[in-house]
Design an enzyme around this catalytic site. Structure first.
Site, PDB file in Angstrom:
ATOM      1  N   CYS A   2       0.878  -1.165   0.000  1.00 48.27           N
ATOM      2  CA  CYS A   2       0.000   0.000   0.000  1.00 48.27           C
ATOM      3  C   CYS A   2       0.912   1.211   0.000  1.00 48.27           C
ATOM      4  O   CYS A   2       2.124   1.085   0.150  1.00 48.27           O
ATOM      5  CB  CYS A   2      -0.859   0.039   1.265  1.00 48.27           C
ATOM      6  SG  CYS A   2      -1.836  -1.443   1.501  1.00 48.27           S
ATOM      7  N   ARG A  27       1.450   1.644  -6.055  1.00 50.62           N
ATOM      8  CA  ARG A  27       1.568   0.641  -4.995  1.00 50.62           C
ATOM      9  C   ARG A  27       0.230  -0.039  -4.677  1.00 50.62           C
ATOM     10  O   ARG A  27       0.195  -1.007  -3.924  1.00 50.62           O
ATOM     11  CB  ARG A  27       2.120   1.277  -3.709  1.00 50.62           C
ATOM     12  CG  ARG A  27       3.521   1.834  -3.869  1.00 50.62           C
ATOM     13  CD  ARG A  27       3.999   2.451  -2.581  1.00 50.62           C
ATOM     14  NE  ARG A  27       4.169   1.478  -1.528  1.00 50.62           N
ATOM     15  CZ  ARG A  27       5.281   0.796  -1.298  1.00 50.62           C
ATOM     16  NH1 ARG A  27       6.336   0.993  -2.054  1.00 50.62           N
ATOM     17  NH2 ARG A  27       5.350  -0.058  -0.313  1.00 50.62           N
ATOM     18  N   TRP A  75      -3.840  -1.660  -1.268  1.00 50.97           N
ATOM     19  CA  TRP A  75      -3.765  -2.896  -2.062  1.00 50.97           C
ATOM     20  C   TRP A  75      -4.189  -3.990  -1.091  1.00 50.97           C
ATOM     21  O   TRP A  75      -3.431  -4.370  -0.213  1.00 50.97           O
ATOM     22  CB  TRP A  75      -2.331  -3.096  -2.547  1.00 50.97           C
ATOM     23  CG  TRP A  75      -2.136  -4.272  -3.448  1.00 50.97           C
ATOM     24  CD1 TRP A  75      -1.567  -5.468  -3.140  1.00 50.97           C
ATOM     25  CD2 TRP A  75      -2.454  -4.347  -4.828  1.00 50.97           C
ATOM     26  NE1 TRP A  75      -1.539  -6.270  -4.248  1.00 50.97           N
ATOM     27  CE2 TRP A  75      -2.076  -5.623  -5.297  1.00 50.97           C
ATOM     28  CE3 TRP A  75      -3.061  -3.455  -5.735  1.00 50.97           C
ATOM     29  CZ2 TRP A  75      -2.263  -6.021  -6.614  1.00 50.97           C
ATOM     30  CZ3 TRP A  75      -3.232  -3.869  -7.044  1.00 50.97           C
ATOM     31  CH2 TRP A  75      -2.834  -5.136  -7.466  1.00 50.97           C
ATOM     32  N   ASN A  99       0.713   0.325   6.226  1.00 46.63           N
ATOM     33  CA  ASN A  99       1.140  -0.513   5.102  1.00 46.63           C
ATOM     34  C   ASN A  99       1.874  -1.703   5.702  1.00 46.63           C
ATOM     35  O   ASN A  99       2.754  -1.523   6.535  1.00 46.63           O
ATOM     36  CB  ASN A  99       2.072   0.317   4.191  1.00 46.63           C
ATOM     37  CG  ASN A  99       2.801  -0.529   3.176  1.00 46.63           C
ATOM     38  OD1 ASN A  99       2.292  -1.562   2.739  1.00 46.63           O
ATOM     39  ND2 ASN A  99       3.988  -0.095   2.793  1.00 46.63           N
ATOM     40  N   GLY A 100       1.500  -2.923   5.293  1.00 49.17           N
ATOM     41  CA  GLY A 100       2.152  -4.117   5.844  1.00 49.17           C
ATOM     42  C   GLY A 100       1.102  -5.073   6.363  1.00 49.17           C
ATOM     43  O   GLY A 100      -0.081  -4.970   6.007  1.00 49.17           O
ATOM     44  N   GLU A 479       9.102 -20.943 -18.486  1.00 47.36           N
ATOM     45  CA  GLU A 479       8.945 -19.560 -18.041  1.00 47.36           C
ATOM     46  C   GLU A 479      10.149 -18.710 -18.469  1.00 47.36           C
ATOM     47  O   GLU A 479       9.986 -17.565 -18.904  1.00 47.36           O
ATOM     48  CB  GLU A 479       8.749 -19.534 -16.507  1.00 47.36           C
ATOM     49  CG  GLU A 479       8.633 -18.159 -15.875  1.00 47.36           C
ATOM     50  CD  GLU A 479       7.503 -17.289 -16.429  1.00 47.36           C
ATOM     51  OE1 GLU A 479       6.642 -17.793 -17.175  1.00 47.36           O
ATOM     52  OE2 GLU A 479       7.514 -16.087 -16.139  1.00 47.36           O
ATOM     53  N   LYS A 483       9.846 -15.448 -20.899  1.00 45.78           N
ATOM     54  CA  LYS A 483      10.381 -14.117 -20.542  1.00 45.78           C
ATOM     55  C   LYS A 483      11.235 -13.573 -21.672  1.00 45.78           C
ATOM     56  O   LYS A 483      11.105 -12.425 -22.065  1.00 45.78           O
ATOM     57  CB  LYS A 483      11.262 -14.167 -19.282  1.00 45.78           C
ATOM     58  CG  LYS A 483      10.604 -14.320 -17.946  1.00 45.78           C
ATOM     59  CD  LYS A 483       9.781 -13.163 -17.475  1.00 45.78           C
ATOM     60  CE  LYS A 483       8.417 -13.133 -18.074  1.00 45.78           C
ATOM     61  NZ  LYS A 483       7.358 -13.944 -17.601  1.00 45.78           N
ATOM     62  N   GLU A 486       9.225 -12.601 -24.840  1.00 48.87           N
ATOM     63  CA  GLU A 486       8.382 -11.421 -24.683  1.00 48.87           C
ATOM     64  C   GLU A 486       9.149 -10.122 -24.850  1.00 48.87           C
ATOM     65  O   GLU A 486       8.645  -9.190 -25.455  1.00 48.87           O
ATOM     66  CB  GLU A 486       7.759 -11.398 -23.271  1.00 48.87           C
ATOM     67  CG  GLU A 486       6.656 -12.378 -23.059  1.00 48.87           C
ATOM     68  CD  GLU A 486       6.015 -12.184 -21.679  1.00 48.87           C
ATOM     69  OE1 GLU A 486       6.659 -12.536 -20.680  1.00 48.87           O
ATOM     70  OE2 GLU A 486       4.894 -11.670 -21.623  1.00 48.87           O
ATOM     71  N   HIS A 502      14.351 -36.480 -28.939  1.00 49.36           N
ATOM     72  CA  HIS A 502      13.237 -36.975 -29.755  1.00 49.36           C
ATOM     73  C   HIS A 502      12.874 -36.007 -30.879  1.00 49.36           C
ATOM     74  O   HIS A 502      11.762 -36.049 -31.401  1.00 49.36           O
ATOM     75  CB  HIS A 502      12.019 -37.242 -28.864  1.00 49.36           C
ATOM     76  CG  HIS A 502      12.274 -38.321 -27.856  1.00 49.36           C
ATOM     77  ND1 HIS A 502      12.434 -39.643 -28.206  1.00 49.36           N
ATOM     78  CD2 HIS A 502      12.461 -38.270 -26.508  1.00 49.36           C
ATOM     79  CE1 HIS A 502      12.683 -40.366 -27.123  1.00 49.36           C
ATOM     80  NE2 HIS A 502      12.705 -39.548 -26.071  1.00 49.36           N
ATOM     81  N   LYS A 598      -0.688  -5.996 -20.711  1.00 47.57           N
ATOM     82  CA  LYS A 598      -0.514  -6.561 -19.378  1.00 47.57           C
ATOM     83  C   LYS A 598      -1.626  -7.550 -19.041  1.00 47.57           C
ATOM     84  O   LYS A 598      -1.407  -8.563 -18.402  1.00 47.57           O
ATOM     85  CB  LYS A 598      -0.442  -5.427 -18.343  1.00 47.57           C
ATOM     86  CG  LYS A 598      -0.155  -5.881 -16.921  1.00 47.57           C
ATOM     87  CD  LYS A 598       1.243  -6.467 -16.764  1.00 47.57           C
ATOM     88  CE  LYS A 598       1.477  -7.120 -15.438  1.00 47.57           C
ATOM     89  NZ  LYS A 598       2.594  -8.089 -15.464  1.00 47.57           N
TER      90      LYS A 598
HETATM   91  C1  AGP Z   1       3.647 -13.016 -18.589  1.00 55.74           C
HETATM   92  O1  AGP Z   1       4.909 -12.468 -18.635  1.00 55.74           O
HETATM   93  C2  AGP Z   1       2.719 -12.595 -19.597  1.00 55.74           C
HETATM   94  N1  AGP Z   1       2.712 -11.252 -19.877  1.00 55.74           N
HETATM   95  C3  AGP Z   1       1.451 -13.393 -19.813  1.00 55.74           C
HETATM   96  O2  AGP Z   1       1.839 -14.657 -20.252  1.00 55.74           O
HETATM   97  C4  AGP Z   1       0.472 -13.559 -18.630  1.00 55.74           C
HETATM   98  O3  AGP Z   1       1.052 -14.369 -17.659  1.00 55.74           O
HETATM   99  C5  AGP Z   1      -0.852 -14.151 -19.122  1.00 55.74           C
HETATM  100  O4  AGP Z   1      -1.427 -13.293 -20.046  1.00 55.74           O
HETATM  101  C6  AGP Z   1      -1.802 -14.462 -18.003  1.00 55.74           C
HETATM  102  O5  AGP Z   1      -2.131 -13.309 -17.294  1.00 55.74           O
HETATM  103  P1  AGP Z   1      -2.815 -13.379 -15.870  1.00 55.74           P
HETATM  104  O6  AGP Z   1      -1.858 -14.024 -14.952  1.00 55.74           O
HETATM  105  O7  AGP Z   1      -3.079 -11.944 -15.521  1.00 55.74           O
HETATM  106  O8  AGP Z   1      -4.066 -14.170 -16.014  1.00 55.74           O
END
Ligand code: AGP
Length: 603
Positions: A2, A27, A75, A99-100, A479, A483, A486, A502, A598
């Protein structure tokens, strides 16, 4: 996370507080509120949602003499984002922002209720203000009462408290959550959770340390620690607001990688006790009749679920399977009522995950959300929710959200292991002690970051990347590759190391970059031979391992741990930094990569 602000002086108090909150809105923005003390009267305003709602509510209010005030942007961690749960919280004659997380709030609340105190909110914070007033009744002296209150709190906090019993003073305390106090040349006092709230106002600041508490009056700041007064260590405040929001980091993603230690601490706080895992949000009976778990998510959230499915089967001995939400929706899945349907989402708004959740609900399944945003669509629909407490994640490429999702699911696997009696008390204790150590494991050492910065220049070209791992480290490889894709726009795949032979090994040559996750605690010999096979075909290899590996072109040495999760979290940070530094060298927009959003609220 927060944000809190405070002000003592003669400017328009509301404007100063709102200005500060605007800078801290990153925040949290579930709700916001201010309390302003002028002429011995306190006025308080709260509004749910973004700050503009509070601005609207307070538009006809202003002050024009000496006064003081405190403000908060929230938050949610305990209790829904409602107006009653919004800060400041009030007692009979005092207000507090916090906050906390107060870990012992339930036992304090119980005692205060027995003494006749009436609680209006579901928050942990409200205990602070009642406790202060109770202590004031006994001590009849505000500072003593505040000091005693702070002594009785366990957990993390940055607190500001104002009271009609001492109308010229703001009381403050800091432990584990950030707080800065500063003053301008006139002697006006400012508080904030980060520099951003004070830039352009305070000329010099003090960065409070854990255990600090004290009080401020016009032109006066007194700080104590362990009942001893401290000398004031003031520093000039310089900088611009955007970089202050990034806390000096180049990108939000970088800041969020560095923040992982703090937010993982928040994630486990109050949930990991000495000998057991506790989730106040859950009811044990909820799991009755459940024989299997179906996880469903997208992107990074899918990867975290896939990693943790190994833990659920091993630790809680419960059948677990994981599905990509966009696939699940159209496969006409056979659903049975002994299945717990768990959706994982940072935003809580991802369309595919939300629709999958609705399908599961319609089929009569019990549902649980692992989510970072309270009151999001997914949280509202699910039967139960475990919040990940990562704070707002601004970088499109998820980092701290992934880390906290994994942590919540690991704790949930142990919670189920408790209920299902699948682990001995000794084993559980060992897990708990590893969990407690994880926030330290993800601290980024300068030397590591420097090494990755240097290494990154060798990984800018070539015809692609394979991130490989086995077991839990296969989802981590997925993952790591996600990263990199992206934010670097380079082609990268995550692959189970044992599966390379394979097919994909056909791609191996010196222009194929292999990022090999080689933990010591999980099938080291197996992955070693998989990497040797690639090396024999001249692939360029970056090995990440606690054990030296002669055939690697580059090597990042990790710490040896006999617990796979410690190795997992340490390697997670390395893959995040690698993606970041490659993207920086390529000159890309790290926080807002092309073609991405996002939160994906469309199919
Ligand atoms: C992660 O780096 C991405 N931008 C993307 O894969 C994300 O995780 C995905 O769109 C799911 O989003 P969410 O966790 O908000 O549901």
């Amino acid at each position: 996370m927060c944000g809190i602000v405070g002000y003592i002086g003669r400017e328009d108090i509301k404007e100063i507080l709102l200005d500060g909150l605007r800078e801290l809105e990153y925040r949290g923005y579930d709700s916001a509120g201010v309390a302003i003390l002028e002429d011995e009267e306190i006025q308080s305003f709260k509004a749910i949602g973004k700050l503009k709602n509070l601005e609207e509510k307070t538009k006809n209010f202003s002050t024009n003499g000496f006064g003081l005030g405190i403000g908060h942007t929230r938050w949610a961690t305990h209790g829904k984002p409602t107006e009653l749960n919004a800060h400041p919280h009030l007692g009979e004659f005092s207000y507090v922002v916090h906050n906390g997380i107060i870990e012992n709030y339930q036992e304090l609340k119980k005692k205060l209720i027995q003494k006749g105190y009436n609680f209006l909110s579901q928050t942990d914070t409200e205990v602070i203000v009642h406790l202060f007033e109770e202590n004031y009744k006994q001590e009849n002296e505000t500072f003593k009462a505040f000091e005693k209150t702070v002594e009785m709190l366990a957990g993390a906090y940055a607190i500001l408290l104002i009271t009609k019993a001492d109308p010229n003073t703001i009381y403050f305390a800091k432990n584990g959550s950030p707080m800065i106090v500063g003053n301008d040349e006139k002697g006006d006092i400012y508080f904030g959770s980060s520099d951003a709230a004070l830039i352009g106002k305070a000329s010099e600041v003090i960065y409070l340390s854990d255990g600090d508490y004290g009080y401020t009056k016009e032109g006066e700041i007194k700080i104590f620690n362990d009942k001893t007064e401290k000398a004031l260590q003031k520093k000039p405040l310089i900088g611009d607001k955007i970089s202050a929001q990034k806390d000096g980091y180049r990108f939000f993603m970088e800041k969020e990688i560095y923040e992982q230690s703090e937010v993982l601490g928040d994630t486990i706080m109050g949930r990991v006790l000495d000998e057991k895992i506790k989730f106040d949000e859950l009811d044990e009976n909820f799991f009755e009749g459940i024989n299997q778990i179906q996880f469903c998510a997208c992107g990074t959230s899918y990867n975290s679920a896939l990693a943790c499915s190994y833990l659920f089967e091993r630790q809680a001995k419960i059948k677990s399977f994981v599905e990509i939400a966009s696939e699940f929706r159209y496969k006409e899945p056979l659903l049975s009522k002994d299945t717990l349907f768990v959706v994982i989402s940072q935003s809580g708004e991802t369309a595919d995950t939300l629709e999958a959740l609705k399908m599961a609900k319609k089929a009569g399944l019990k549902t649980l959300a692992i989510c970072n945003v309270d009151n999001s669509s997914i949280v509202r629909i699910s039967d139960y929710t475990l919040l990940t407490r990562a704070g707002i994640e601004k970088g499109v490429a998820s980092t701290k959200a992934f880390a906290t999702q994994v942590m919540v699911m690991w704790m949930l696997a142990l919670y189920l292991a408790q209920i299902r009696n699948t682990m001995s008390a000794e084993e559980l204790k060992a897990e708990i002690s590893t969990i407690r150590h994880i926030p330290k494991t993800v601290i980024v050492e300068d030397s590591l970051h420097e090494k990755i910065k240097r290494l990154s220049k060798r990984y800018l070209h070539g015809h692609g990347f394979f991130f490989i791992g086995r077991d839990l480290f296969y989802p981590l490889a997925l993952e790591g590759a996600l990263k990199l894709k992206e934010i670097s726009y380079l082609h990268a795949e995550g692959y189970p190391a044992g599966e390379m032979k394979h097919g994909p090994i056909a791609l191996a040559d010196s222009e194929l970059f292999t990022i090999a996750l080689m933990p010591k605690s999980v099938h080291y010999d197996k992955i070693k031979s998989n990497v040797e096979e690639l090396s024999a075909r001249d692939a360029t290899i970056l090995a990440i391992s606690p054990l030296e590996f002669d055939l690697a072109d580059d090597f990042i040495k990790t710490n040896y741990s006999d617990h796979p999760m410690s190795e997992f979290f340490e390697m997670m940070v390395i893959t995040q930094l690698l993606a970041l530094e490659i993207s920086v060298r390529l000159g890309n927009d790290v926080d807002m990569p092309r073609n991405l959003a996002k939160s994906v609220t469309v199919e």
